[in-house]
Design a protein around this motif. Structure first.
Motif, short mmCIF file in Angstrom:
data_model
loop_
_atom_site.label_atom_id
_atom_site.label_comp_id
_atom_site.label_asym_id
_atom_site.label_seq_id
_atom_site.Cartn_x
_atom_site.Cartn_y
_atom_site.Cartn_z
N GLN A 116 0.77 -1.13 0.01
CA GLN A 116 0.32 -0.15 -0.67
C GLN A 116 0.97 1.47 -0.31
O GLN A 116 0.78 2.58 -0.69
CB GLN A 116 -1.38 -0.16 0.79
N VAL A 117 1.78 1.09 0.73
CA VAL A 117 2.46 2.40 1.03
C VAL A 117 3.50 2.41 -0.83
O VAL A 117 3.69 3.40 -1.03
CB VAL A 117 3.63 2.84 2.29
N GLU A 118 3.99 1.02 -1.00
CA GLU A 118 4.56 1.47 -2.51
C GLU A 118 3.54 2.13 -3.69
O GLU A 118 4.07 2.83 -3.85
CB GLU A 118 5.99 0.75 -2.64
N ALA A 119 2.56 1.41 -3.52
CA ALA A 119 1.03 2.24 -4.51
C ALA A 119 1.20 3.64 -4.32
O ALA A 119 0.94 4.67 -4.63
CB ALA A 119 0.14 1.04 -3.84
N ALA A 120 0.54 4.27 -2.74
CA ALA A 120 0.97 5.62 -2.68
C ALA A 120 2.45 6.56 -3.01
O ALA A 120 2.38 7.50 -3.60
CB ALA A 120 0.74 6.11 -0.64
N LEU A 121 3.63 5.94 -2.84
CA LEU A 121 4.70 6.56 -3.23
C LEU A 121 4.77 6.83 -4.82
O LEU A 121 4.76 8.00 -5.62
CB LEU A 121 5.82 5.80 -2.89
N ASP A 122 3.99 5.80 -5.65
CA ASP A 122 3.75 5.66 -6.60
C ASP A 122 3.33 6.96 -7.52
O ASP A 122 3.00 7.07 -8.26
CB ASP A 122 3.81 4.47 -7.83
N ALA A 123 2.36 6.69 -6.79
CA ALA A 123 0.83 8.35 -7.27
C ALA A 123 1.26 9.17 -7.12
O ALA A 123 0.96 10.00 -7.72
CB ALA A 123 -0.53 7.28 -6.31
N VAL A 124 2.39 9.39 -6.46
CA VAL A 124 3.01 10.47 -5.55
C VAL A 124 3.86 11.53 -6.64
O VAL A 124 3.42 11.61 -7.21
CB VAL A 124 3.08 11.16 -4.24
#
Length: 70
Positions: free
Chosen positions: A36-44
């Motif tokens: 989830q954190v990596e997906a959020a970082l990719d979105a940012v």
């Protein structure tokens, strides 16, 4: 979990290089949250900021320069 022990070891090594010393067992326990954190970082990271004015470039002064001169 679909990840193999080898993959978990690779993720563990990757995070250890970043300063997070997590065992493969800890990675397996926290893997859903890590995803989830990596997906959020990719979105940012994917946010297009090309239309915005870039930040100023920081140029440190040399210690020998006169602080009142520029």
């Amino acid at each position: 979990m679909a990840e193999s022990n080898r993959d978990l070891e690779a993720v563990s090594r990757r995070y250890r290089e970043l300063g997070f010393d997590l065992s493969a067992e800890e990675i397996e326990k926290f893997f859903p949250r890590i995803e989830q954190v990596e997906a959020a970082l990719d979105a940012v990271r994917s946010i297009d900021v090309s239309g915005n004015e870039g930040a100023l470039t920081f140029l440190p002064r040399r210690a020998t320069e006169d602080p009142d001169n520029g």
